[in-house]
Design a protein around this motif. Structure first.
Motif, PDB file in Angstrom:
ATOM      1  N   ILE A  28       0.917  -1.516  -0.525  1.00 27.68           N
ATOM      2  CA  ILE A  28       0.706   0.110   0.000  1.00 27.68           C
ATOM      3  C   ILE A  28       1.102   0.774   0.130  1.00 27.68           C
ATOM      4  CG2 ILE A  28      -1.578   1.482   1.516  1.00 27.68           C
ATOM      5  CD1 ILE A  28      -3.248  -1.358   2.810  1.00 27.68           C
ATOM      6  N   SER A  29       1.794   1.132   1.114  1.00 28.01           N
ATOM      7  CA  SER A  29       2.890   2.808   0.513  1.00 28.01           C
ATOM      8  C   SER A  29       3.407   2.423  -0.860  1.00 28.01           C
ATOM      9  CB  SER A  29       4.062   2.314   1.439  1.00 28.01           C
ATOM     10  OG  SER A  29       4.924   2.792   1.832  1.00 28.01           O
ATOM     11  N   GLU A  30       3.638   1.699  -1.153  1.00 32.18           N
ATOM     12  CA  GLU A  30       4.802   2.328  -2.374  1.00 32.18           C
ATOM     13  C   GLU A  30       3.129   2.099  -3.140  1.00 32.18           C
ATOM     14  OE1 GLU A  30       7.554   1.708  -3.550  1.00 32.18           O
ATOM     15  OE2 GLU A  30       7.772   1.778  -1.394  1.00 32.18           O
ATOM     16  N   LEU A  31       2.511   1.406  -3.484  1.00 30.63           N
ATOM     17  CA  LEU A  31       1.207   2.562  -4.260  1.00 30.63           C
ATOM     18  C   LEU A  31       0.937   3.781  -4.020  1.00 30.63           C
ATOM     19  CD1 LEU A  31      -0.407  -0.775  -5.009  1.00 30.63           C
ATOM     20  CD2 LEU A  31       1.233  -0.345  -6.184  1.00 30.63           C
ATOM     21  N   GLY A  32       1.239   3.819  -2.629  1.00 28.60           N
ATOM     22  CA  GLY A  32       0.679   5.277  -2.369  1.00 28.60           C
ATOM     23  C   GLY A  32       1.364   7.146  -2.941  1.00 28.60           C
ATOM     24  N   THR A  33       2.310   6.413  -4.096  1.00 27.81           N
ATOM     25  CA  THR A  33       3.064   7.487  -4.596  1.00 27.81           C
ATOM     26  C   THR A  33       2.410   7.246  -6.164  1.00 27.81           C
ATOM     27  OG1 THR A  33       5.470   6.603  -4.953  1.00 27.81           O
ATOM     28  CG2 THR A  33       4.710   7.981  -2.649  1.00 27.81           C
ATOM     29  N   GLU A  34       2.522   6.389  -6.830  1.00 27.38           N
ATOM     30  CA  GLU A  34       2.152   5.723  -8.364  1.00 27.38           C
ATOM     31  C   GLU A  34       1.645   4.595  -8.483  1.00 27.38           C
ATOM     32  OE1 GLU A  34       5.848   6.217 -10.545  1.00 27.38           O
ATOM     33  OE2 GLU A  34       7.491   6.183  -8.633  1.00 27.38           O
ATOM     34  N   THR A  35       1.615   4.651  -9.166  1.00 31.17           N
ATOM     35  CA  THR A  35       0.696   3.447  -9.898  1.00 31.17           C
ATOM     36  C   THR A  35       1.621   2.248 -10.436  1.00 31.17           C
ATOM     37  OG1 THR A  35      -1.160   4.003 -11.157  1.00 31.17           O
ATOM     38  CG2 THR A  35      -0.306   2.161 -11.858  1.00 31.17           C
ATOM     39  N   ARG A  36       2.443   0.548 -10.237  1.00 31.96           N
ATOM     40  CA  ARG A  36       3.449   0.328 -10.439  1.00 31.96           C
ATOM     41  C   ARG A  36       2.864  -0.902 -10.716  1.00 31.96           C
ATOM     42  NH1 ARG A  36       8.080   1.444  -6.578  1.00 31.96           N
ATOM     43  NH2 ARG A  36       7.812   3.746  -5.902  1.00 31.96           N
ATOM     44  N   ARG A  37       4.579  -1.494 -11.943  1.00 27.87           N
ATOM     45  CA  ARG A  37       3.778  -2.912 -12.284  1.00 27.87           C
ATOM     46  C   ARG A  37       4.271  -3.224 -11.206  1.00 27.87           C
ATOM     47  NH1 ARG A  37       6.145  -2.763 -18.245  1.00 27.87           N
ATOM     48  NH2 ARG A  37       5.438  -4.664 -18.254  1.00 27.87           N
ATOM     49  N   PHE A  38       4.467  -4.843 -11.274  1.00 23.73           N
ATOM     50  CA  PHE A  38       4.205  -5.911 -10.236  1.00 23.73           C
ATOM     51  C   PHE A  38       5.395  -6.602 -10.329  1.00 23.73           C
ATOM     52  CE2 PHE A  38       5.356 -10.172  -9.238  1.00 23.73           C
ATOM     53  CZ  PHE A  38       4.467 -10.771  -8.150  1.00 23.73           C
ATOM     54  N   THR A  39       6.451  -6.393 -11.004  1.00 25.31           N
ATOM     55  CA  THR A  39       8.095  -5.943 -11.300  1.00 25.31           C
ATOM     56  C   THR A  39       8.922  -5.111 -10.330  1.00 25.31           C
ATOM     57  OG1 THR A  39       8.343  -5.473 -12.970  1.00 25.31           O
ATOM     58  CG2 THR A  39       9.076  -7.379 -12.637  1.00 25.31           C
ATOM     59  N   GLU A  40       8.529  -3.910 -10.538  1.00 25.23           N
ATOM     60  CA  GLU A  40       9.162  -2.614  -9.714  1.00 25.23           C
ATOM     61  C   GLU A  40       8.503  -2.909  -7.646  1.00 25.23           C
ATOM     62  OE1 GLU A  40       8.343   0.785 -12.998  1.00 25.23           O
ATOM     63  OE2 GLU A  40       6.293   0.470 -11.554  1.00 25.23           O
ATOM     64  N   LEU A  41       7.286  -3.481  -8.254  1.00 27.81           N
ATOM     65  CA  LEU A  41       6.699  -3.432  -6.645  1.00 27.81           C
ATOM     66  C   LEU A  41       7.647  -4.549  -6.059  1.00 27.81           C
ATOM     67  CD1 LEU A  41       2.453  -3.353  -6.424  1.00 27.81           C
ATOM     68  CD2 LEU A  41       4.620  -2.091  -5.595  1.00 27.81           C
ATOM     69  N   ARG A  42       7.696  -5.732  -6.644  1.00 31.16           N
ATOM     70  CA  ARG A  42       9.194  -6.276  -6.379  1.00 31.16           C
ATOM     71  C   ARG A  42      10.402  -6.400  -6.039  1.00 31.16           C
ATOM     72  NH1 ARG A  42      10.505 -12.400  -8.227  1.00 31.16           N
ATOM     73  NH2 ARG A  42      11.668 -13.481  -6.011  1.00 31.16           N
ATOM     74  N   ILE A  48       9.883  -9.565  -0.246  1.00 33.16           N
ATOM     75  CA  ILE A  48       8.475  -9.862  -0.522  1.00 33.16           C
ATOM     76  C   ILE A  48       9.059 -11.006  -2.241  1.00 33.16           C
ATOM     77  CG2 ILE A  48       7.845  -8.214  -2.658  1.00 33.16           C
ATOM     78  CD1 ILE A  48       5.394  -8.850  -0.907  1.00 33.16           C
ATOM     79  N   SER A  49       8.535 -12.481  -1.759  1.00 32.32           N
ATOM     80  CA  SER A  49       7.872 -13.430  -2.911  1.00 32.32           C
ATOM     81  C   SER A  49       7.573 -13.330  -3.707  1.00 32.32           C
ATOM     82  CB  SER A  49       8.337 -14.718  -2.243  1.00 32.32           C
ATOM     83  OG  SER A  49       7.374 -14.996  -2.152  1.00 32.32           O
ATOM     84  N   HIS A  50       7.632 -13.596  -5.148  1.00 34.00           N
ATOM     85  CA  HIS A  50       7.010 -13.442  -5.775  1.00 34.00           C
ATOM     86  C   HIS A  50       5.308 -13.738  -5.571  1.00 34.00           C
ATOM     87  CE1 HIS A  50       4.708 -14.461 -10.267  1.00 34.00           C
ATOM     88  NE2 HIS A  50       5.604 -13.918 -10.903  1.00 34.00           N
ATOM     89  N   ARG A  51       5.205 -15.396  -4.928  1.00 28.52           N
ATOM     90  CA  ARG A  51       4.206 -15.155  -4.300  1.00 28.52           C
ATOM     91  C   ARG A  51       3.449 -14.904  -3.581  1.00 28.52           C
ATOM     92  NH1 ARG A  51       2.211 -18.294  -0.517  1.00 28.52           N
ATOM     93  NH2 ARG A  51       0.618 -19.755  -0.935  1.00 28.52           N
ATOM     94  N   MET A  52       3.950 -14.685  -2.520  1.00 26.68           N
ATOM     95  CA  MET A  52       3.674 -13.471  -1.791  1.00 26.68           C
ATOM     96  C   MET A  52       3.341 -12.679  -1.710  1.00 26.68           C
ATOM     97  SD  MET A  52       2.973 -14.532   1.429  1.00 26.68           S
ATOM     98  CE  MET A  52       1.700 -13.680   2.145  1.00 26.68           C
ATOM     99  N   THR A  56      -0.987 -11.258  -1.851  1.00 29.28           N
ATOM    100  CA  THR A  56      -1.028  -9.939  -1.138  1.00 29.28           C
ATOM    101  C   THR A  56      -2.318  -8.973  -2.486  1.00 29.28           C
ATOM    102  OG1 THR A  56       0.615 -10.116   0.474  1.00 29.28           O
ATOM    103  CG2 THR A  56      -0.033  -7.764  -0.180  1.00 29.28           C
ATOM    104  N   LEU A  57      -1.730  -8.911  -3.489  1.00 25.99           N
ATOM    105  CA  LEU A  57      -2.094  -7.857  -4.315  1.00 25.99           C
ATOM    106  C   LEU A  57      -3.236  -8.307  -4.781  1.00 25.99           C
ATOM    107  CD1 LEU A  57       1.139  -7.659  -6.720  1.00 25.99           C
ATOM    108  CD2 LEU A  57      -0.390  -5.200  -5.575  1.00 25.99           C
ATOM    109  N   ARG A  58      -3.299  -9.696  -5.100  1.00 29.02           N
ATOM    110  CA  ARG A  58      -4.739 -10.049  -4.987  1.00 29.02           C
ATOM    111  C   ARG A  58      -6.057  -9.738  -3.741  1.00 29.02           C
ATOM    112  NH1 ARG A  58      -3.558 -16.016  -7.239  1.00 29.02           N
ATOM    113  NH2 ARG A  58      -2.871 -15.244  -9.744  1.00 29.02           N
ATOM    114  N   GLU A  59      -5.465 -10.182  -2.681  1.00 23.10           N
ATOM    115  CA  GLU A  59      -6.103  -9.647  -1.285  1.00 23.10           C
ATOM    116  C   GLU A  59      -6.642  -8.267  -1.671  1.00 23.10           C
ATOM    117  OE1 GLU A  59      -3.646 -11.319   1.649  1.00 23.10           O
ATOM    118  OE2 GLU A  59      -4.668 -13.459   1.457  1.00 23.10           O
ATOM    119  N   LEU A  60      -5.934  -7.226  -1.624  1.00 25.07           N
ATOM    120  CA  LEU A  60      -5.727  -6.132  -1.481  1.00 25.07           C
ATOM    121  C   LEU A  60      -6.382  -5.618  -3.133  1.00 25.07           C
ATOM    122  CD1 LEU A  60      -2.298  -4.741  -0.588  1.00 25.07           C
ATOM    123  CD2 LEU A  60      -4.132  -5.060   0.815  1.00 25.07           C
TER     124      LEU A  60
END
Length: 133
Positions: A28-42, A48-52, A56-60
């Motif tokens: 949530i914090s990382e997305l607070g400033t801008e839109t991000r792609r999966f690899t940018e978030l990772r 954080i692992s790829h799976r987690m 997490t993204l699916r639950e949110l």
């Protein structure tokens, strides 16, 4: 009336558990400033692992905290962003982070005092000849 209140409290606890887990707030914090792609978030979220991140993204997304946008290009590009509700959550959590940062010295002192008292109490109740091993 009590039943409706207890159901709401249970559902609220469920959401608090969600945002209080290990990975939701960093996402949530990382997305607070801008839109991000999966690899940018990772890359941005240490450990954080790829799976987690996927879980997490699916639950949110399911909870309405983030939106997932798939762009029809080759290869497909997927972006994540906070919803207005997600931004409101980030603002609320920001107050907790500010509180924690403002009280770090007091928290450290309280922990040190507690640990010293606990060690002292343990030493008093330990049978003679039984030191820490």
């Amino acid at each position: 009336m009590g039943s409706a209140h207890s159901e709401a409290a249970c559902r609220a606890r469920e959401m608090l558990d969600r945002v209080g887990d290990k990975w939701s707030l960093p996402v949530i914090s990382e997305l607070g400033t801008e839109t991000r792609r999966f690899t940018e978030l990772r890359r941005a979220i240490d450990g954080i692992s790829h799976r987690m991140l996927t879980v997490t993204l699916r639950e949110l997304e399911r909870d309405g905290i983030i939106t997932r946008t798939v762009h029809a290009v080759m290869p497909p590009r997927v972006e994540y962003t906070l919803t207005p509700m997600g931004h409101a959550l980030l603002d609320a959590v920001g107050s907790l982070v500010t509180w924690a940062e403002a009280h770090l010295d007091e928290i450290d002192a309280a922990r040190t005092g507690y640990d010293a008292r606990a060690e002292q109490a343990s030493a008093l109740t330990r049978p003679p000849g039984r030191e820490n091993r």
